[in-house]
Write a protein that holds these residues in place. Structure first.
Motif, mmCIF file in Angstrom:
data_model
loop_
_atom_site.group_PDB
_atom_site.id
_atom_site.type_symbol
_atom_site.label_atom_id
_atom_site.label_comp_id
_atom_site.label_asym_id
_atom_site.label_seq_id
_atom_site.Cartn_x
_atom_site.Cartn_y
_atom_site.Cartn_z
ATOM 1 N N LYS A 48 0.830 -1.211 0.000
ATOM 2 C CA LYS A 48 0.000 0.000 0.000
ATOM 3 C C LYS A 48 0.858 1.251 0.000
ATOM 4 N N ARG A 49 1.866 1.285 0.862
ATOM 5 C CA ARG A 49 2.797 2.414 0.883
ATOM 6 C C ARG A 49 3.877 2.159 1.917
ATOM 7 N N ALA A 50 5.030 1.750 1.456
ATOM 8 C CA ALA A 50 6.174 1.608 2.362
ATOM 9 C C ALA A 50 6.640 3.006 2.762
ATOM 10 N N THR A 51 7.329 3.106 3.875
ATOM 11 C CA THR A 51 7.834 4.413 4.302
ATOM 12 C C THR A 51 8.893 4.910 3.316
ATOM 13 N N ASP A 52 9.101 6.208 3.322
ATOM 14 C CA ASP A 52 10.157 6.778 2.485
ATOM 15 C C ASP A 52 11.513 6.214 2.884
ATOM 16 N N LEU A 53 11.718 6.007 4.185
ATOM 17 C CA LEU A 53 12.978 5.444 4.658
ATOM 18 C C LEU A 53 13.192 4.053 4.079
ATOM 19 N N TYR A 54 12.177 3.207 4.148
ATOM 20 C CA TYR A 54 12.319 1.852 3.613
ATOM 21 C C TYR A 54 12.596 1.884 2.114
ATOM 22 N N GLN A 55 11.905 2.750 1.383
ATOM 23 C CA GLN A 55 12.118 2.835 -0.062
ATOM 24 C C GLN A 55 13.557 3.251 -0.381
ATOM 25 N N LYS A 56 14.108 4.164 0.406
ATOM 26 C CA LYS A 56 15.494 4.594 0.186
ATOM 27 C C LYS A 56 16.466 3.456 0.508
ATOM 28 N N ILE A 57 16.159 2.677 1.539
ATOM 29 C CA ILE A 57 16.998 1.513 1.868
ATOM 30 C C ILE A 57 16.954 0.512 0.718
ATOM 31 N N GLU A 58 15.770 0.230 0.235
ATOM 32 C CA GLU A 58 15.600 -0.720 -0.863
ATOM 33 C C GLU A 58 16.326 -0.241 -2.128
ATOM 34 N N ASP A 59 16.340 1.060 -2.352
ATOM 35 C CA ASP A 59 17.041 1.638 -3.505
ATOM 36 C C ASP A 59 18.548 1.788 -3.276
ATOM 37 N N LYS A 60 18.991 1.486 -2.065
ATOM 38 C CA LYS A 60 20.394 1.632 -1.666
ATOM 39 C C LYS A 60 20.883 3.071 -1.819
ATOM 40 N N ASP A 61 19.989 4.002 -1.530
ATOM 41 C CA ASP A 61 20.299 5.431 -1.527
ATOM 42 C C ASP A 61 20.775 5.792 -0.125
ATOM 43 N N TRP A 62 22.023 5.443 0.181
ATOM 44 C CA TRP A 62 22.517 5.524 1.562
ATOM 45 C C TRP A 62 22.568 6.953 2.089
ATOM 46 N N ASP A 63 22.946 7.915 1.269
ATOM 47 C CA ASP A 63 22.917 9.313 1.721
ATOM 48 C C ASP A 63 21.481 9.746 1.993
ATOM 49 N N GLY A 64 20.576 9.332 1.124
ATOM 50 C CA GLY A 64 19.159 9.628 1.319
ATOM 51 C C GLY A 64 18.597 8.990 2.568
ATOM 52 N N VAL A 65 19.075 7.787 2.889
ATOM 53 C CA VAL A 65 18.633 7.099 4.102
ATOM 54 C C VAL A 65 19.016 7.920 5.331
ATOM 55 N N ILE A 66 20.258 8.350 5.393
ATOM 56 C CA ILE A 66 20.726 9.129 6.551
ATOM 57 C C ILE A 66 19.943 10.437 6.677
ATOM 58 N N SER A 109 27.757 3.377 8.574
ATOM 59 C CA SER A 109 27.244 4.697 8.960
ATOM 60 C C SER A 109 25.717 4.734 8.942
ATOM 61 N N VAL A 110 25.094 4.007 8.023
ATOM 62 C CA VAL A 110 23.633 3.947 7.950
ATOM 63 C C VAL A 110 23.091 3.179 9.154
ATOM 64 N N ILE A 111 23.705 2.064 9.455
ATOM 65 C CA ILE A 111 23.273 1.251 10.589
ATOM 66 C C ILE A 111 23.439 2.035 11.893
ATOM 67 N N GLU A 112 24.537 2.746 12.027
ATOM 68 C CA GLU A 112 24.751 3.567 13.225
ATOM 69 C C GLU A 112 23.702 4.669 13.346
ATOM 70 N N SER A 113 23.310 5.265 12.236
ATOM 71 C CA SER A 113 22.272 6.300 12.259
ATOM 72 C C SER A 113 20.931 5.727 12.707
ATOM 73 N N LEU A 114 20.612 4.530 12.230
ATOM 74 C CA LEU A 114 19.369 3.891 12.653
ATOM 75 C C LEU A 114 19.390 3.559 14.142
ATOM 76 N N ILE A 115 20.500 3.050 14.604
ATOM 77 C CA ILE A 115 20.618 2.707 16.024
ATOM 78 C C ILE A 115 20.507 3.965 16.893
ATOM 79 N N ALA A 116 21.087 5.052 16.448
ATOM 80 C CA ALA A 116 20.982 6.305 17.196
ATOM 81 C C ALA A 116 19.534 6.809 17.236
#
Length: 121
Positions: A48-66, A109-116
């Motif tokens: 129906k609609r994944a979050t923008d964060l999930y879509q960026k992760i799926e696209d491997k847009d790591w700067d966008g994820v952060i 760095s992405v994983i650390e940002s999520l944990i923070a």
């Protein structure tokens, strides 16, 4: 299973379990969010609609994820799930963004940002 214990517009920070996250802002599409029964955390349906964060992760847009984690930290604790096409009562998978970053081999760095943003995830 999904249920809507509260309308997301009226959910408060305390409704998002740990009090560290913020609720969706007025610019976010709140209609896709529900609170999950088991965890009292926001959950969306992938189809129906994944979050923008999930879509960026799926696209491997790591700067966008952060950037998205900084702009919308509540998405770090939002479950994304997908149901079976032939039986919507069955959940095919259910992930937090931290799980998706492991699947898509995100940089540290992405994983650390999520944990923070969501240490309990």
């Amino acid at each position: 299973m999904f249920f809507k214990s509260k309308d997301i517009d009226t959910a408060t920070v305390s409704d998002f379990a740990d009090g560290r996250s913020v609720a969706p802002t007025e610019n976010d599409d709140k209609s896709a969010y529900q609170l999950s029964r088991e965890h009292d955390e926001p959950e969306v349906d992938y189809d129906k609609r994944a979050t923008d964060l999930y879509q960026k992760i799926e696209d491997k847009d790591w700067d966008g994820v952060i950037t998205r984690i900084e702009d919308a930290p509540y998405e770090a604790k939002t479950w994304v799930s997908r149901r079976e096409a032939n039986d919507s009562s069955l959940i095919r998978w259910r992930l937090l963004p931290i799980h998706a970053t492991c699947i898509f081999r995100a940089p540290l760095s992405v994983i650390e940002s999520l944990i923070a943003a969501y240490p309990d995830g």
